[in-house]
Design an enzyme around this catalytic site. Structure first.
Site, PDB file in Angstrom:
ATOM      1  N   ASN A 211       0.811  -1.218   0.000  1.00  0.00           N
ATOM      2  CA  ASN A 211       0.000   0.000   0.000  1.00  0.00           C
ATOM      3  C   ASN A 211       0.845   1.269   0.000  1.00  0.00           C
ATOM      4  OD1 ASN A 211      -2.317  -1.539  -0.008  1.00  0.00           O
ATOM      5  ND2 ASN A 211      -2.567  -1.506   2.208  1.00  0.00           N
ATOM      6  N   THR A 248      -3.751  -7.010   8.167  1.00  0.00           N
ATOM      7  CA  THR A 248      -3.062  -8.092   7.465  1.00  0.00           C
ATOM      8  C   THR A 248      -2.218  -8.832   8.499  1.00  0.00           C
ATOM      9  OG1 THR A 248      -3.022  -6.866   5.391  1.00  0.00           O
ATOM     10  CG2 THR A 248      -1.411  -8.638   5.637  1.00  0.00           C
TER      11      THR A 248
END
Length: 412
Positions: A211, A248
């Site tokens: 990201n 995550t």
């Protein structure tokens, strides 16, 4: 970082544990709370089950059908107001109920990304509202920008900046040279963005290398924080504590695992993990077994063994140690991290050794290992399915015991 990293989505049902995940299929009309959806996480390469593919990456077009047919197919789904202003160029990615395409502004020829979200599905509507709530509030050079939004009864079109420089670690592998000074430059940009978010009461909750994207391919490109599908935005006066279990696995902070209310310090833990990877190409916490992985995280158990750690300065290790602190109250804030001597000095007094070879080798080794695990998992899926119920019960029991033990320690 390999074939993809699984994501734990918000708030599992109370009788389901963190390691029990399921693949999310597009909704068929029944009402489902998006905050109770999971994705598969046993190394199968599935990256995301929410409609939040990377809408800001360089073009990644699928090869299953001729390009012209694909473009025509997705152009037909766009509202006339959108196609009147933008030329649809290529499909970038897809989610369960979203599509992302690269477009070009007809008047300025400026490239952008448009995320098309099917809001007729409850899950799509929930995620869309959450992401828009964040993106409409932010304007920072190191955060992906929302340009404009088109809405219809069944779809939302989010026009966003297009980051064409690729992922952070892809750039490192291709660069040929990487020192601690390079690492501090990257982290300073990310920390600037995170500090800005935290000042606004926004917690990203899914910071990871995938990201963090470069805006353009040039050497002077800035880093941009992307993917706000799991972000939490707090209004002024709201309780700053969050309770949703999400993130995550390899980047989840200990306080999330023990189901305790948490603050934006979870982003700082994730930045500690990113910093560790940035300087070594390896993960501080990694295990294919989810229970063992969580045990490592809860203990804050990691080491500086193997290459290139002997060549990394003590100041850099101190920076990581102050982020990978199990007690969130002892963890550095974004502002404190920006003022850490290692970052302030841009590693001027630290080792200037080229860490590129070791980092690249470790990154590529991990990517190869993850891809091989994915192929192996796919080839053995049918034979493994007969044993899944038994192994699931075992994992449930193990994680129940683990959570209970560490909650007792956390409270004690």
């Amino acid at each position: 970082m390999g074939c993809g990293t699984s994501k734990v989505l918000p708030e599992p049902p109370k009788n389901v544990h963190l390691d029990l995940v399921k693949k999310v299929e597009p909704s068929s009309g029944y009402k489902t709370d998006v905050c109770k959806l999971f994705i598969k996480g046993d190394g199968d390469g599935i990256k995301s089950a929410i409609p939040s593919p990377p809408c800001y990456t360089s073009p990644h077009v699928e090869q299953s059908e001729p390009r012209k047919n694909r473009v025509a197919k997705y152009r037909a789904k766009f509202d006339p107001r959108v196609t009147a202003k933008y030329d649809i160029k290529a499909l970038i990615g897809r989610g369960s109920f979203s599509r992302v395409v690269r477009v070009e502004h007809k008047a300025t020829k400026q490239p952008y990304a448009i995320k098309l979200i099917e809001t007729k599905y409850h899950e799509g509507r929930e995620v869309c509202e959450s992401e828009l709530c964040v993106l409409r509030r932010v304007r920072h050079t190191n955060i992906i920008q929302l340009i404009e939004v088109f809405e219809t009864q069944e779809r939302v079109y989010m026009v966003m900046e297009l980051a064409t420089g690729g992922e952070l670690f892809d750039r490192i592998i291709a660069k040929g040279s990487f020192t601690e000074r390079d690492a501090t430059r990257v982290l300073q940009m990310v920390l600037d963005g995170v500090k800005y978010l935290h000042t606004l009461g926004i917690t990203h909750r899914d910071l990871k290398p995938e990201n963090l994207l470069y805006y353009h391919p040039g050497m002077d490109s800035k880093i941009m924080i992307t993917d706000f599908g799991l972000a939490s935005a707090r209004k002024k006066g709201d309780d700053c504590l969050m309770k949703t279990t999400c993130g995550t696995p390899e980047y989840i902070a200990p306080e999330i695992l023990v189901r305790k209310p948490y603050t934006n310090s979870v982003d700082m833990w994730a930045l500690g993990v990113i910093s560790y990877i940035l300087l070594s190409g390896t993960m501080p916490f990694e295990d294919e077994n989810r229970t063992r992985l969580y045990r490592q995280i809860l203990k804050g158990k990691y080491s500086y063994s193997g290459e290139p750690w002997p060549s990394v300065s003590n100041l850099a290790k101190d920076f990581i140690d102050r982020l990978l602190t199990v007690d969130p109250s002892d963890r550095m804030t974004a502002l404190q991290a920006l003022k850490h001597p290692w970052v302030v000095s841009m590693a001027a007094s630290s080792s200037m050794k080229n860490l590129h070879r070791s980092i690249s080798q470790n990154l590529l080794k991990r990517a190869s290992s993850r891809c091989q695990s994915t192929k192996s998992a796919q080839s053995t899926r049918s034979s493994r399915s007969t044993k899944s119920n038994k192994s699931r019960r075992v994992r449930e029991r193990e994680l129940r015991e683990l959570n209970l033990r560490y909650q007792q320690q956390y409270n004690g």
